[in-house]
Design a protein around this motif. Structure first.
Motif, mmCIF file in Angstrom:
data_model
loop_
_atom_site.group_PDB
_atom_site.id
_atom_site.type_symbol
_atom_site.label_atom_id
_atom_site.label_comp_id
_atom_site.label_asym_id
_atom_site.label_seq_id
_atom_site.Cartn_x
_atom_site.Cartn_y
_atom_site.Cartn_z
ATOM 1 N N PRO A 119 0.812 -1.220 0.000
ATOM 2 C CA PRO A 119 0.000 0.000 0.000
ATOM 3 C C PRO A 119 0.849 1.276 0.000
ATOM 4 C CG PRO A 119 -0.064 -1.030 2.152
ATOM 5 C CD PRO A 119 0.671 -1.967 1.243
ATOM 6 N N ASN A 120 2.142 1.141 0.211
ATOM 7 C CA ASN A 120 3.025 2.308 0.193
ATOM 8 C C ASN A 120 3.908 2.350 -1.045
ATOM 9 O OD1 ASN A 120 2.170 3.334 2.742
ATOM 10 N ND2 ASN A 120 3.267 1.632 3.670
ATOM 11 N N ARG A 121 3.630 1.494 -2.044
ATOM 12 C CA ARG A 121 4.429 1.493 -3.266
ATOM 13 C C ARG A 121 4.260 2.813 -4.000
ATOM 14 N NH1 ARG A 121 -0.146 -1.337 -4.418
ATOM 15 N NH2 ARG A 121 -1.248 -0.854 -6.347
ATOM 16 N N ASP A 122 5.277 3.181 -4.733
ATOM 17 C CA ASP A 122 5.211 4.400 -5.527
ATOM 18 C C ASP A 122 4.327 4.184 -6.746
ATOM 19 O OD1 ASP A 122 6.816 5.942 -3.878
ATOM 20 O OD2 ASP A 122 8.652 5.379 -4.924
ATOM 21 N N ALA A 123 3.608 5.227 -7.124
ATOM 22 C CA ALA A 123 2.717 5.165 -8.275
ATOM 23 C C ALA A 123 2.745 6.510 -8.992
ATOM 24 C CB ALA A 123 1.296 4.831 -7.826
ATOM 25 N N LEU A 124 2.347 6.483 -10.249
ATOM 26 C CA LEU A 124 2.308 7.687 -11.070
ATOM 27 C C LEU A 124 0.971 8.388 -10.905
ATOM 28 C CD1 LEU A 124 3.862 9.340 -13.233
ATOM 29 C CD2 LEU A 124 2.688 7.946 -14.958
ATOM 30 N N PHE A 125 1.025 9.705 -10.684
ATOM 31 C CA PHE A 125 -0.163 10.536 -10.557
ATOM 32 C C PHE A 125 -0.069 11.707 -11.523
ATOM 33 C CE2 PHE A 125 -0.322 8.174 -6.705
ATOM 34 C CZ PHE A 125 -1.650 8.169 -6.283
ATOM 35 N N SER A 126 -1.211 12.273 -11.851
ATOM 36 C CA SER A 126 -1.297 13.464 -12.696
ATOM 37 C C SER A 126 -1.911 14.572 -11.842
ATOM 38 C CB SER A 126 -2.187 13.172 -13.909
ATOM 39 O OG SER A 126 -2.403 14.334 -14.672
ATOM 40 N N CYS A 127 -1.248 15.715 -11.792
ATOM 41 C CA CYS A 127 -1.725 16.841 -10.987
ATOM 42 C C CYS A 127 -3.139 17.229 -11.419
ATOM 43 C CB CYS A 127 -0.768 18.025 -11.156
ATOM 44 S SG CYS A 127 -1.261 19.497 -10.243
ATOM 45 N N THR A 128 -4.034 17.371 -10.461
ATOM 46 C CA THR A 128 -5.414 17.716 -10.784
ATOM 47 C C THR A 128 -5.564 19.192 -11.165
ATOM 48 O OG1 THR A 128 -5.936 18.069 -8.442
ATOM 49 C CG2 THR A 128 -6.372 15.866 -9.350
ATOM 50 N N ASN A 129 -4.499 19.962 -11.013
ATOM 51 C CA ASN A 129 -4.520 21.376 -11.391
ATOM 52 C C ASN A 129 -3.897 21.595 -12.778
ATOM 53 O OD1 ASN A 129 -4.910 24.229 -10.931
ATOM 54 N ND2 ASN A 129 -2.713 24.350 -10.571
ATOM 55 N N CYS A 130 -2.668 21.138 -12.966
ATOM 56 C CA CYS A 130 -1.939 21.435 -14.210
ATOM 57 C C CYS A 130 -1.689 20.207 -15.089
ATOM 58 C CB CYS A 130 -0.610 22.109 -13.895
ATOM 59 S SG CYS A 130 0.623 21.002 -13.163
ATOM 60 N N HIS A 131 -2.050 19.028 -14.623
ATOM 61 C CA HIS A 131 -1.906 17.756 -15.345
ATOM 62 C C HIS A 131 -0.469 17.299 -15.544
ATOM 63 C CE1 HIS A 131 -6.187 17.539 -16.001
ATOM 64 N NE2 HIS A 131 -6.163 18.773 -16.453
ATOM 65 N N SER A 132 0.502 17.900 -14.842
ATOM 66 C CA SER A 132 1.872 17.386 -14.913
ATOM 67 C C SER A 132 1.936 16.109 -14.072
ATOM 68 C CB SER A 132 2.885 18.422 -14.430
ATOM 69 O OG SER A 132 2.706 18.676 -13.058
ATOM 70 N N PHE A 133 2.955 15.319 -14.305
ATOM 71 C CA PHE A 133 3.084 14.031 -13.636
ATOM 72 C C PHE A 133 3.986 14.124 -12.416
ATOM 73 C CE2 PHE A 133 2.197 13.096 -18.103
ATOM 74 C CZ PHE A 133 1.071 12.307 -17.963
ATOM 75 N N TYR A 134 3.684 13.317 -11.416
ATOM 76 C CA TYR A 134 4.524 13.196 -10.237
ATOM 77 C C TYR A 134 4.317 11.803 -9.646
ATOM 78 C CZ TYR A 134 0.262 14.159 -7.549
ATOM 79 O OH TYR A 134 -0.997 14.104 -7.026
ATOM 80 N N VAL A 135 5.245 11.390 -8.814
ATOM 81 C CA VAL A 135 5.188 10.082 -8.179
ATOM 82 C C VAL A 135 4.975 10.284 -6.685
ATOM 83 C CG1 VAL A 135 6.525 7.992 -7.652
ATOM 84 C CG2 VAL A 135 6.670 9.025 -9.928
ATOM 85 N N GLN A 136 4.077 9.478 -6.136
ATOM 86 C CA GLN A 136 3.870 9.447 -4.694
ATOM 87 C C GLN A 136 3.392 8.050 -4.324
ATOM 88 O OE1 GLN A 136 0.802 11.958 -3.018
ATOM 89 N NE2 GLN A 136 -0.773 11.212 -4.388
ATOM 90 N N SER A 137 3.316 7.780 -3.043
ATOM 91 C CA SER A 137 2.799 6.508 -2.558
ATOM 92 C C SER A 137 1.374 6.332 -3.081
ATOM 93 C CB SER A 137 2.806 6.510 -1.031
ATOM 94 O OG SER A 137 2.022 5.465 -0.540
ATOM 95 N N ILE A 138 1.025 5.121 -3.462
ATOM 96 C CA ILE A 138 -0.321 4.877 -3.983
ATOM 97 C C ILE A 138 -1.393 5.231 -2.950
ATOM 98 C CG2 ILE A 138 -0.469 2.441 -3.336
ATOM 99 C CD1 ILE A 138 -1.841 2.058 -6.141
ATOM 100 N N SER A 139 -1.042 5.190 -1.675
ATOM 101 C CA SER A 139 -1.985 5.549 -0.621
ATOM 102 C C SER A 139 -1.926 7.041 -0.278
ATOM 103 C CB SER A 139 -1.716 4.716 0.643
ATOM 104 O OG SER A 139 -0.394 4.942 1.095
ATOM 105 N N GLY A 140 -1.049 7.782 -0.976
ATOM 106 C CA GLY A 140 -0.922 9.219 -0.732
ATOM 107 C C GLY A 140 -2.202 9.971 -1.053
#
Length: 153
Positions: A119-140
């Protein structure tokens, strides 16, 4: 390069609502962007978790793999077998004419070889404001990239 016809076909024929898989089971919507002259689609849920990335047109699988690898730098290796390719035909898309219309290379986050149930693995996310990509914990719980959090965008 991105053509108006390709963008129109993706927006009208390939933008069906999907479900966020491997994260929350909410609806994931498609947003389109351009990267190095390529049309890239991001399917992300309201929290920004990226379920799938796609490249549309006359796809270059090596370019797309390198693009995804760059987004996931430090998280894990992306191999060619992690990228799938689908060919879309006129009959498949209700388009006039016959034959191939476009190709779609795609990477699905929950299908990757390095997938883990941590549950703490890193995952790819897209910013809900600017749509740029970032990585955070999947449970973040963060929905904004670092620049948006700092008020730089």
């Amino acid at each position: 390069m991105i053509g108006d016809k390709t963008r129109r076909i993706v927006e009208t024929k390939l933008s069906a609502v999907a479900m966020c898989r491997g994260h929350c089971n909410e609806q994931a919507s498609l947003s389109l962007s351009e990267a190095e002259g390529e049309l890239v689609g991001t399917y992300a849920c309201p929290s920004g978790y990226v379920s799938r990335l796609a490249n549309y047109g006359e796809v270059d699988v090596r370019w797309f793999r390198d693009f995804v690898s760059l987004l996931l730098k430090g998280v894990g290796e992306i191999e060619e077998e992690d990228i799938r390719v689908a060919t879309r035909y006129a009959w498949d898309l209700d388009e006039r004419g016959a034959g191939q219309v476009l190709k779609e290379a795609y990477w699905t986050q929950s299908y990757r070889r390095t997938q883990s149930d941590d549950p703490n693995r890193d995952a790819l996310f897209s910013c809900t404001n600017c749509h740029s990509f970032y990585v955070q914990s999947i449970s973040g719980k963060e929905r904004l990239c670092l620049d948006c959090r700092r008020g730089k965008r």
